[in-house]
Design an enzyme around this catalytic site. Structure first.
Site, short mmCIF file in Angstrom:
data_model
loop_
_atom_site.label_atom_id
_atom_site.label_comp_id
_atom_site.label_asym_id
_atom_site.label_seq_id
_atom_site.Cartn_x
_atom_site.Cartn_y
_atom_site.Cartn_z
N CYS A 150 -9.35 10.47 38.77
CA CYS A 150 -8.50 11.58 38.28
C CYS A 150 -9.21 12.41 37.22
O CYS A 150 -8.82 13.55 36.97
CB CYS A 150 -7.20 11.04 37.72
SG CYS A 150 -6.25 10.15 38.94
N HIS B 44 -4.13 16.81 34.00
CA HIS B 44 -4.14 16.18 35.32
C HIS B 44 -2.70 15.88 35.68
O HIS B 44 -1.95 15.34 34.86
CB HIS B 44 -4.98 14.90 35.27
CG HIS B 44 -4.68 13.98 36.40
ND1 HIS B 44 -4.70 14.39 37.71
CD2 HIS B 44 -4.31 12.66 36.42
CE1 HIS B 44 -4.36 13.37 38.48
NE2 HIS B 44 -4.12 12.32 37.73
N ASN C 116 0.42 13.68 42.97
CA ASN C 116 -0.84 13.47 42.22
C ASN C 116 -2.00 13.66 43.20
O ASN C 116 -2.20 12.85 44.10
CB ASN C 116 -0.82 12.06 41.63
CG ASN C 116 -2.08 11.71 40.87
OD1 ASN C 116 -3.14 12.29 41.08
ND2 ASN C 116 -1.97 10.74 39.98
N1 COA Z 1 11.07 3.44 45.69
C1 COA Z 1 12.06 2.63 45.31
N2 COA Z 1 11.86 1.56 44.51
C2 COA Z 1 10.61 1.34 44.08
C3 COA Z 1 9.54 2.17 44.44
C4 COA Z 1 9.80 3.25 45.30
N3 COA Z 1 8.86 4.10 45.70
N4 COA Z 1 8.42 1.68 43.87
C5 COA Z 1 8.78 0.61 43.16
N5 COA Z 1 10.11 0.39 43.30
C6 COA Z 1 10.92 -0.66 42.69
C7 COA Z 1 10.12 -1.86 42.27
O1 COA Z 1 9.93 -2.73 43.37
C8 COA Z 1 11.00 -2.48 41.21
O2 COA Z 1 12.02 -3.20 41.83
P1 COA Z 1 12.56 -4.58 41.18
O3 COA Z 1 13.09 -4.19 39.83
O4 COA Z 1 13.58 -5.01 42.15
O5 COA Z 1 11.35 -5.46 41.11
C9 COA Z 1 11.65 -1.25 40.56
O6 COA Z 1 11.48 -0.17 41.48
C10 COA Z 1 11.03 -0.89 39.24
O7 COA Z 1 9.64 -0.91 39.38
P2 COA Z 1 8.69 -0.59 38.20
O8 COA Z 1 7.28 -0.68 38.69
O9 COA Z 1 9.08 -1.40 37.00
O10 COA Z 1 9.08 0.93 37.94
P3 COA Z 1 8.62 1.89 36.79
O11 COA Z 1 9.80 2.35 36.07
O12 COA Z 1 7.47 1.35 36.00
O13 COA Z 1 8.06 3.13 37.63
C11 COA Z 1 5.98 4.10 38.32
C12 COA Z 1 6.97 2.95 38.50
C13 COA Z 1 4.79 3.84 39.23
C14 COA Z 1 6.66 5.40 38.75
C15 COA Z 1 5.57 4.19 36.83
O14 COA Z 1 5.14 2.93 36.38
C16 COA Z 1 4.50 5.20 36.59
O15 COA Z 1 4.74 6.38 36.65
N6 COA Z 1 3.26 4.76 36.29
C17 COA Z 1 2.12 5.64 36.15
C18 COA Z 1 1.58 5.95 37.53
C19 COA Z 1 0.52 7.03 37.54
O16 COA Z 1 0.74 8.09 37.03
N7 COA Z 1 -0.61 6.74 38.17
C20 COA Z 1 -1.68 7.65 38.32
C21 COA Z 1 -2.42 7.81 37.02
S1 COA Z 1 -3.75 8.86 37.21
#
Ligand code: COA
Length: 330
Positions: free
Chosen positions: A112, A257, A287
């Site tokens: 990224c 980004h 992204n």
């Molecule tokens: N749809 C529905 N549910 C989903 C899902 C999706 N696409 N992806 C994950 N879940 C579920 C998980 O399985 C989890 O379920 P559980 O509570 O039953 O175990 C629940 O949603 C919460 O998951 P969690 O990973 O704790 O969610 P979060 O609030 O941390 O959000 C992201 C997940 C990925 C959106 C968040 O962590 C994030 O934005 N991270 C940064 C990612 C990023 O920007 N990456 C690129 C950087 S360059």
């Protein structure tokens, strides 16, 4: 001398994939995706289109904006984590597709942060007097590598395809251009956001076993990435501002980004920037990794948001971890 932006352009594939389309192939909802990421839709390539092809379209748009032809370019820098092939890199493929002479072509692999790293390389080459006109491309084909099933939903709802490009030319020291750049990495977090296979750690004959275990899909620890990203984005901006003797109030436009709208919102808030000074288009493209900054910049220019004399900050964070920021006088 310093590198000045002579032209910027972008390309995104025609096919729009809305959150509702993902609902039909995995257990997810539009509501979950919008609430956690701000993303409504993204673009996916048609099979066979690939990264160098998308880069070609963006490069042509940037050359057109600069009023230059492929023959005017002295060097190519191509940033991507999703190249057409493991080797050769997309830079050489683009050289052939564009029909440039046998100029040098360098692939940048800092995910990224690829566009910011590439910009630092281009600026340094121009400052050193090595080249006068450099084509910098960021392009990604994420859709072909994602696990588009419920198992891979945490990652696959976030990423999209696209390409952006900039033509950088030698400019005067007191004119517009790149003022300074800061670059960082922290490999202890490599496995928080990575793709393990293909790998040269085992003989290629064993790759099939790893693929059968699903280890060729990208993996991410979303919460860790989120935590580090929000901190490093802000640090990088402050660091580059300090190096050029400016403060947060001096930022006219922040082009981050486009990782996730929640991350960009948090960064804008911590820096005290109103929405008018923050570029966001992750809602429409997801992204797009190395392509996200040049696509966002290209759209900001089209919308008249980048004006001559303004201070722009380009900032990125991603897999590696890597992060960095460039200060640009527009
Ligand atoms: N749809 C529905 N549910 C989903 C899902 C999706 N696409 N992806 C994950 N879940 C579920 C998980 O399985 C989890 O379920 P559980 O509570 O039953 O175990 C629940 O949603 C919460 O998951 P969690 O990973 O704790 O969610 P979060 O609030 O941390 O959000 C992201 C997940 C990925 C959106 C968040 O962590 C994030 O934005 N991270 C940064 C990612 C990023 O920007 N990456 C690129 C950087 S360059």
């Amino acid at each position: 001398m310093r590198a000045r932006f002579a032209g910027v352009g972008h390309y995104v594939p025609e096919r729009i994939v809305r959150n509702q389309d993902l609902e039909s192939i995995m257990d997810t909802t539009d509501e979950w995706i919008v609430e956690r990421t701000g993303i409504h839709e993204r673009r996916f390539v048609r099979e066979g289109e690939g990264t160098s092809e998308q880069g070609l379209h963006a490069a042509r748009a940037a050359l057109k904006a600069a009023g230059l032809t492929p023959q005017d370019i002295d060097f190519i820098i191509f940033a991507t984590l999703s190249p057409d092939y493991m080797f050769p890199g997309c830079g050489a493929l683009l050289q052939e597709k564009l029909g440039c002479g046998t100029i040098g072509a360098l692939d940048v692999r800092t995910q990224c942060t690829g566009f910011v790293y590439g910009l630092a390389v281009a600026d340094s080459m121009i400052r050193a007097g090595m080249y006068r006109r450099i084509l910098l491309v960021g392009a990604e084909t994420q859709s072909m590598g994602l696990n588009l099933s419920t198992e891979g939903r945490d990652m696959s709802v976030i990423f999209g395809d696209g390409a952006g490009a900039a033509v950088l030319v030698a400019g005067d020291d007191d004119g517009p251009g790149v003022l300074d750049t800061v670059l960082h990495s922290e490999g202890s977090h490599a496995k928080e956001l990575w793709m393990e296979v293909p790998t040269c750690l085992v003989p290629t004959t064993r790759t099939i076993e790893l693929v059968n275990e699903g280890r060729h899909f990208p993996q991410m620890n979303g919460r860790e990435v989120f935590k580090h990203a929000t901190r490093r984005f802000v640090e990088a901006v402050d660091e580059v501002l300090a190096r050029i003797g400016k403060t947060r109030d001096d930022i006219d436009l922040l082009v981050p980004h486009q990782a996730n709208k929640r991350i960009s919102d948090a960064v804008g808030e911590r820096l005290g920037l109103p929405p008018a000074r923050l570029v966001q288009n992750v809602q429409r493209y997801g992204n797009t990794t190395a392509a996200s900054i040049p696509i966002a910049l290209s759209e900001a220019i089209e919308q008249g948001r980048a004006k001559p004399g303004q201070l722009l900050i380009l900032v990125a964070f991603g897999s590696g971890f890597t992060w960095g920021a460039s200060a640009v006088r527009w």
